[in-house]
Design an enzyme around this catalytic site. Structure first.
Site, mmCIF file in Angstrom:
data_model
loop_
_atom_site.group_PDB
_atom_site.id
_atom_site.type_symbol
_atom_site.label_atom_id
_atom_site.label_comp_id
_atom_site.label_asym_id
_atom_site.label_seq_id
_atom_site.Cartn_x
_atom_site.Cartn_y
_atom_site.Cartn_z
ATOM 1 N N HIS A 10 42.443 86.476 64.602
ATOM 2 C CA HIS A 10 43.660 85.660 64.453
ATOM 3 C C HIS A 10 44.488 85.692 65.747
ATOM 4 O O HIS A 10 45.000 84.671 66.194
ATOM 5 C CB HIS A 10 44.546 86.214 63.322
ATOM 6 C CG HIS A 10 43.926 86.169 61.961
ATOM 7 N ND1 HIS A 10 43.797 87.282 61.159
ATOM 8 C CD2 HIS A 10 43.420 85.135 61.243
ATOM 9 C CE1 HIS A 10 43.246 86.927 60.008
ATOM 10 N NE2 HIS A 10 42.992 85.638 60.036
ATOM 11 N N SER A 62 38.942 89.256 57.729
ATOM 12 C CA SER A 62 39.852 90.242 57.127
ATOM 13 C C SER A 62 39.172 90.953 55.954
ATOM 14 O O SER A 62 39.305 92.166 55.778
ATOM 15 C CB SER A 62 41.120 89.560 56.623
ATOM 16 O OG SER A 62 41.823 88.990 57.680
#
Ligand code: PNS
Length: 174
Positions: free
Chosen positions: A20, A135
């Protein structure tokens, strides 16, 4: 003077990874103002509450503030296109990893374009080092005691350790 170009980078960020951060770093070169939009509600059960997800994003972005462009972290709920429109954004930025991301992103882009054809979705291919980071897998690795240092920062790792301790305490209480 040309008006400021604003972009929105939305996600659940449960938690924020180096993947990210790489997209945030690169998206800053495309816009004058970048809003990292953290979704309040997630379809899937998040490991981190909304407040902690947004706090982590803020903490990690502080380290990036070098004047390339202004970055703001904001919560969002409801339709992404409405949020982007209200924010005056010209584009939604998404990261693309492997082909497995494509179907979902393709569908979401098409539907968002029907909802508002004035906002373009722009994809940044994940950098080679970050192609595989997800994630979900980072959380699994952390739960199983694996090394997460090449996927998340030490700060995010600390948050993750505390979240895992909370999970374990909750399981014991049941
Ligand atoms: O990090 P994620 O989980 O891939 O992010 C997905 C997110 C939050 C960007 C997506 O679920 C979203 O846009 N949600 C807002 C609701 C919405 O606009 N739904 C219609 C999409 S076509």
């Amino acid at each position: 003077m040309a008006s400021e170009r604003c972009g929105v980078y939305p996600g659940s960020f449960d938690p924020l990874t180096y993947g990210h951060l790489d997209i945030i770093r690169r998206a800053r070169r495309l816009v004058d103002h970048l809003i990292v939009a953290v979704s309040v509600n997630m379809g899937k059960a998040p490991m981190f509450g909304f407040d902690e997800r947004i706090a982590i994003v803020r903490e990690e972005i502080e380290a990036l503030e070098d004047g390339v462009c202004s970055v703001e972290v904001r919560p969002f709920e409801g339709l992404l296109t409405d949020f982007a429109d209200n924010a005056g954004a010209a584009m939604i930025v998404r990261g693309l990893r492997a082909v497995t991301d494509f179907d979902y992103e393709f569908q979401m882009t098409g539907m968002n374009a029907r909802l508002n054809d004035q906002i373009e979705t722009v994809f940044l291919m994940a950098s080679e080092r970050h192609q595989f980071i997800a994630s979900k897998l980072v959380k699994e690795i952390a739960r199983l005691g694996g090394d997460t240092t090449s996927f998340i920062s030490a700060n995010v790792h600390d948050h993750l350790k505390r979240a895992i301790a909370r999970e374990q305490a909750d399981t014991k209480d049941q």
